[in-house]
Design a protein around this motif. Sequence first.
Motif, mmCIF file in Angstrom:
data_model
loop_
_atom_site.group_PDB
_atom_site.id
_atom_site.type_symbol
_atom_site.label_atom_id
_atom_site.label_comp_id
_atom_site.label_asym_id
_atom_site.label_seq_id
_atom_site.Cartn_x
_atom_site.Cartn_y
_atom_site.Cartn_z
ATOM 1 N N LEU A 16 0.864 -1.177 0.000
ATOM 2 C CA LEU A 16 0.000 0.000 0.000
ATOM 3 C C LEU A 16 0.904 1.232 0.000
ATOM 4 C CD1 LEU A 16 -2.912 1.129 0.583
ATOM 5 C CD2 LEU A 16 -2.243 1.097 2.993
ATOM 6 N N ALA A 17 0.646 2.168 -0.933
ATOM 7 C CA ALA A 17 1.435 3.403 -0.964
ATOM 8 C C ALA A 17 0.980 4.303 0.184
ATOM 9 C CB ALA A 17 1.252 4.108 -2.300
ATOM 10 N N THR A 18 1.948 4.845 0.933
ATOM 11 C CA THR A 18 1.579 5.649 2.098
ATOM 12 C C THR A 18 1.388 7.112 1.734
ATOM 13 O OG1 THR A 18 3.894 6.091 2.551
ATOM 14 C CG2 THR A 18 2.897 4.189 3.661
ATOM 15 N N GLY A 19 1.864 7.492 0.552
ATOM 16 C CA GLY A 19 1.854 8.915 0.210
ATOM 17 C C GLY A 19 3.038 9.653 0.816
ATOM 18 N N LEU A 20 3.854 8.944 1.590
ATOM 19 C CA LEU A 20 5.050 9.562 2.182
ATOM 20 C C LEU A 20 6.255 9.262 1.292
ATOM 21 C CD1 LEU A 20 4.480 8.502 5.906
ATOM 22 C CD2 LEU A 20 3.913 10.697 4.828
ATOM 23 N N PHE A 21 7.273 10.079 1.454
ATOM 24 C CA PHE A 21 8.480 9.887 0.647
ATOM 25 C C PHE A 21 9.733 10.028 1.509
ATOM 26 C CE2 PHE A 21 5.196 10.942 -2.287
ATOM 27 C CZ PHE A 21 5.476 10.187 -3.427
ATOM 28 N N VAL A 22 10.745 9.261 1.163
ATOM 29 C CA VAL A 22 12.066 9.446 1.764
ATOM 30 C C VAL A 22 13.026 9.833 0.640
ATOM 31 C CG1 VAL A 22 11.668 7.837 3.674
ATOM 32 C CG2 VAL A 22 12.683 7.012 1.527
ATOM 33 N N THR A 23 14.238 10.236 1.018
ATOM 34 C CA THR A 23 15.210 10.694 0.035
ATOM 35 C C THR A 23 16.260 9.616 -0.199
ATOM 36 O OG1 THR A 23 14.905 12.906 0.905
ATOM 37 C CG2 THR A 23 16.851 12.543 -0.471
ATOM 38 N N HIS A 24 16.575 9.365 -1.472
ATOM 39 C CA HIS A 24 17.639 8.405 -1.773
ATOM 40 C C HIS A 24 18.945 8.921 -1.191
ATOM 41 C CE1 HIS A 24 20.516 5.870 -3.824
ATOM 42 N NE2 HIS A 24 19.532 5.120 -4.281
ATOM 43 N N THR A 25 19.609 8.097 -0.416
ATOM 44 C CA THR A 25 20.762 8.527 0.359
ATOM 45 C C THR A 25 21.882 9.090 -0.511
ATOM 46 O OG1 THR A 25 20.185 6.586 1.650
ATOM 47 C CG2 THR A 25 22.132 7.801 2.351
ATOM 48 N N LEU A 26 22.067 8.523 -1.707
ATOM 49 C CA LEU A 26 23.182 8.962 -2.546
ATOM 50 C C LEU A 26 22.752 9.896 -3.689
ATOM 51 C CD1 LEU A 26 25.309 5.677 -2.792
ATOM 52 C CD2 LEU A 26 25.512 7.569 -1.165
ATOM 53 N N THR A 27 21.562 9.671 -4.263
ATOM 54 C CA THR A 27 21.167 10.475 -5.423
ATOM 55 C C THR A 27 20.290 11.661 -5.057
ATOM 56 O OG1 THR A 27 19.120 9.274 -5.854
ATOM 57 C CG2 THR A 27 21.143 8.399 -6.851
ATOM 58 N N GLY A 28 19.678 11.611 -3.876
ATOM 59 C CA GLY A 28 18.772 12.676 -3.490
ATOM 60 C C GLY A 28 17.395 12.564 -4.114
ATOM 61 N N GLU A 29 17.185 11.535 -4.919
ATOM 62 C CA GLU A 29 15.864 11.334 -5.515
ATOM 63 C C GLU A 29 14.833 11.088 -4.424
ATOM 64 O OE1 GLU A 29 15.587 8.592 -9.246
ATOM 65 O OE2 GLU A 29 17.463 8.153 -8.228
ATOM 66 N N SER A 30 13.586 11.378 -4.754
ATOM 67 C CA SER A 30 12.503 11.118 -3.833
ATOM 68 C C SER A 30 11.970 9.703 -4.088
ATOM 69 C CB SER A 30 11.406 12.161 -4.076
ATOM 70 O OG SER A 30 10.477 12.093 -3.054
ATOM 71 N N LEU A 31 11.817 8.924 -2.994
ATOM 72 C CA LEU A 31 11.388 7.525 -3.146
ATOM 73 C C LEU A 31 10.086 7.306 -2.375
ATOM 74 C CD1 LEU A 31 14.823 5.835 -2.358
ATOM 75 C CD2 LEU A 31 13.819 6.128 -4.635
ATOM 76 N N PRO A 32 9.095 6.673 -2.995
ATOM 77 C CA PRO A 32 7.833 6.439 -2.299
ATOM 78 C C PRO A 32 8.007 5.388 -1.192
ATOM 79 C CG PRO A 32 7.822 5.336 -4.426
ATOM 80 C CD PRO A 32 9.093 6.150 -4.371
ATOM 81 N N VAL A 33 7.298 5.617 -0.084
ATOM 82 C CA VAL A 33 7.297 4.645 1.020
ATOM 83 C C VAL A 33 6.042 3.789 0.903
ATOM 84 C CG1 VAL A 33 7.223 4.332 3.530
ATOM 85 C CG2 VAL A 33 8.539 6.238 2.537
ATOM 86 N N TRP A 34 6.241 2.475 0.803
ATOM 87 C CA TRP A 34 5.132 1.522 0.752
ATOM 88 C C TRP A 34 5.093 0.746 2.059
ATOM 89 C CZ3 TRP A 34 1.885 -0.071 -3.547
ATOM 90 C CH2 TRP A 34 1.954 0.811 -4.630
ATOM 91 N N VAL A 35 3.884 0.268 2.393
ATOM 92 C CA VAL A 35 3.772 -0.711 3.480
ATOM 93 C C VAL A 35 3.643 -2.067 2.804
ATOM 94 C CG1 VAL A 35 2.467 -1.461 5.502
ATOM 95 C CG2 VAL A 35 2.574 0.964 4.911
ATOM 96 N N GLY A 36 4.446 -3.027 3.239
ATOM 97 C CA GLY A 36 4.410 -4.343 2.605
ATOM 98 C C GLY A 36 4.046 -5.430 3.603
ATOM 99 N N ASN A 37 3.209 -6.375 3.178
ATOM 100 C CA ASN A 37 2.859 -7.468 4.096
ATOM 101 C C ASN A 37 3.995 -8.467 4.233
ATOM 102 O OD1 ASN A 37 2.754 -8.731 1.611
ATOM 103 N ND2 ASN A 37 0.784 -9.739 1.983
ATOM 104 N N TYR A 38 5.019 -8.326 3.414
ATOM 105 C CA TYR A 38 6.153 -9.254 3.472
ATOM 106 C C TYR A 38 7.308 -8.691 4.300
ATOM 107 C CZ TYR A 38 8.017 -6.196 -0.199
ATOM 108 O OH TYR A 38 8.464 -5.109 -0.905
ATOM 109 N N VAL A 39 7.149 -7.499 4.838
ATOM 110 C CA VAL A 39 8.203 -6.907 5.660
ATOM 111 C C VAL A 39 7.827 -7.127 7.127
ATOM 112 C CG1 VAL A 39 9.577 -4.848 6.147
ATOM 113 C CG2 VAL A 39 8.476 -5.113 3.907
#
Length: 885
Positions: free
Chosen positions: A321-344
């Motif tokens: 499920l997409a949370t609508g939140l984003f984190v930043t790629h540690t090296l590139t600075g790109e914005s990455l979507p945060v998902w909730v996963g049932n496998y995590v």
Amino acid sequence: MIESTYNHKAVEAAAQSHWAATNAYTVIENDPRFPKGKYYACSMLPYPSGKLHMGHVRNYTINDMMYRQLRMRGYNVLQPMGWDAFGLPAENAAMKNKVPPAKWTYENIAYMKQQMQSMGLAIDWSREMAACSPDYYKWNQWLFLKMLEKGIAYRKTQIVNWDPVDQTVLANEQVIDGRGWRTGALVEKREIPGYYLKITDYAQELLDPVANPDSPDFLKGWPDRVRAMQENWIGKSEGVRFAFPHDITDASGALVQNGKMYVFTTRADTIMGVTFVAVAPEHALALRAGELNPELTPQIEALKAGGTTEAELAVKEKEGLATGLFVTHTLTGESLPVWVGNYVLISYGDGAVMGVPAHDERDFAFAKKYDLGIKQVVAVEGKQFSTDAWADWYGDKQVGTCVNSGNCDGLRYKDAVDQVATALIVLHLGEKKTTWRLRDWGISRQRYWGTPIPIVHCDEHGAQPVPYDQLPVVLPTDCIPDGSGNPLIKHEGFHKGATCPVCGKAARRETDTMDTFVDSSWYFMRYTSPGSDRMVDARNDYWMPMDQYIGGIEHAILHLLYARFWTKVMHTLDLVKFKEPFTKLLCQGMVLNHIYYSRNDKDGKDYFPPDQVAPVLDAQGHITGGRLADGTELHYGGVGKMGKSERNGVDPQDMIEKYGADTSRLYMMFTAPPEASLEWNDAAVEGSWKFLRRVWSYANKHDAVLRAGIAGPRDESKFNDAAKNLRREIHTTLKQINFDFERIQYNTVVSGCMKVLNALEGADANAITPPALSECFSILLRVLYPSCPHITETLWRELGYAAQIGELLNVAWAEVDEKALVSDTVELVLQVNGKTRGSIVVASNADKTAIEAAAAAAPDVAKFGEGRTPKKIIVVPGRLVNVVV
RNA sequence: GCCCGAGUGGUGAAAUUGGUAGACACAGCGGACUUAAAAUCCGCCGCUUUCGUGAAUAGCGGGCGUACCGGUUCGAUUCCGGUCUCGGGCACCA
């Protein structure tokens, strides 16, 4: 005079009462009768489920054969027995029969002990223990408190299966297809507090003896497969732990987790391919997403559904499920979507993972399903990457080099990981880290029939350890569980009858009990110190470490790992001098039987014993189902280990009644090698019964010759040819038997015994120079004794051998007379171009040249070589000649 | 799904770990003993009936054969690569 018929009942009853009367198997430390010192051979202790099953018979017969042979070889052998008496089946039986688990358990122990005695096992019963006895579990509590002091035991939350209808925690076994076994309700995951033992602190110490042959504690006496399983279970992996920065704040405005979302990866080389991150439904970011967007909360909750087992997680459909939140790629600075996963899983690592669809098969499937980016960052020359379908090389770190990865381009796996780690270290956002698959051992169980955890809860002072002088915390024995919750909570005298050790005010007693793996982690040391007012005493240092441990392969990981860990803790606490408990390990194969079941209205399975079911076969003769006598159709569950839960155990009592312990033991040993698994079938037991009758009637028929004595000259020159031939045959077989005892291959030991009898029967008893016949028969009695102690001991005594050289248990083992093996000629297999074409007979002392000459001259060589000249002759001394033309 | 094993006649299995595949048994078939049965004893017992030689589905000889496909080797049940099936474990069954 030997009676004409073999009466197993009389023979076995007399032998067993003789052993009981003389305490034949009670052993003491440093017994001067045994010059070779101690040998501790122990079987994994049984769960007192009601009756022995064939797996038990197999286990204890192996142990008993070992015991008797080694004792005759001059060792002070200990074979103890006890009861793994705490556990879930007793609670189930209590619910069903409305009797307290204690009563059921002790009745089962009494019955099973009597069954063991009827098997003629050489057990030292003076050392018997039961895990449910306060004398035993007191020391579980004592060591637990020591571990609390040392910081080895600690408290944290754990995730359990929760049955919302029965309001109770379920064992994995009680969750069937995601539903409670009694209620059929959908099982939920629930987070509750519990006690853990820091087995991960010992991870390296547990790993070295199974993984590193140069380790001083390397377990060379263990099967390779068990070491491999333990090594993989501990699962050391080198990787990188790093953070994705973000600016997500909580309700108070503070950054969630200080603005750093940590993950661990063994594939840091693919960091430039990260296109999303996924967190567990319990992760702080998932919780925050739910707060910010309440519509998401039920969907996040839904991702928690299902059981907690690794197997279930691995096969279940990956959902997110997409949370609508984003984190930043540690090296590139790109914005990455945060998902909730049932496998995590929140309990693994940091409860969050990086998603690299191009190079992880699970992420690839997830990205395809939710239309996330797939970015190739590893390439293999000559192979084309396509986002259409997964190919195995995408995820193989052994092949390929980095692409699209900036200054990592062209680097192979290891160098790329180093490069990425360095970059992360510079940013203070990551580091190299060793992680372990092994997780800390959660020992709290919300169940009645187990060792009480010695803690009291005070409103003012929290969880407090029970003072040592108040141990044991005694478990009430009068509870009858009803399936809803833990009966100890309802037991006022127990639950509320405590006082706080700090302030003395009334306090609640901890009602969780310990995992039963605690009981089985050190019982084998309590056997050495019966009655001691300490956990173990100096006697433990005599018997331990155990020389040979014997048990089912199903315990290859958990039980053996926990027992090793417990031993290391005891070593840390200076209670023992050794670091590994089991020098040699034999994993007997399981005894399997068919499984039949029907579906009940709660979506659970009701099992039926195979002997009540007629199998239904398909055209190929494979079993597809079953039918009860009343016509009820059943499902077929394949074959599986005999046990209580699937009701497919076979009670050995009928076989012992009908044929006797000796026949039953002999058959069990003969039918398969100890380490092989065995589909139970008693169709051939008659053969073993027949063999023992032949042994008996041989003694009866040749009574006069045999009782003439086993003493006398063994001078080879005085024996006639008949005696020499018989002795050559029997000593040759004895050599093989002794080898098979060494390697614990008892099925061929039994074959060897049969060969010895066949040889005796094939010889003319009256034509043999005395005392060769008695000598050979006494060899048979000795080699047969470990598997069939009753009949052999009786014949030994009846023939007067006991009066001449002592009781069979105490005489020396049969040794090979090398002089009896000598033969003038030897037959070699003759091969031409690797195909067997006949044989040649050469002098035993013929050298290689002579053998080559004889082979070259053999008519078969001319015939099959079609006249061509030999190009090469290969000689395997004593076995074979291969002529290559 | 992942980790670890196993697969050999009608059946359980053996082959000292690269050297005669099927020891030792069970079942079956044939025979002896017995009025008969049981028990006991003796013999046969992988496939190939259109591979040869035989009148022969008897003997003798050949060929094939250790789950399946391929490889290494004078020689593979055994070692290597791949596949299938079955079993064990996957952390609360014990």
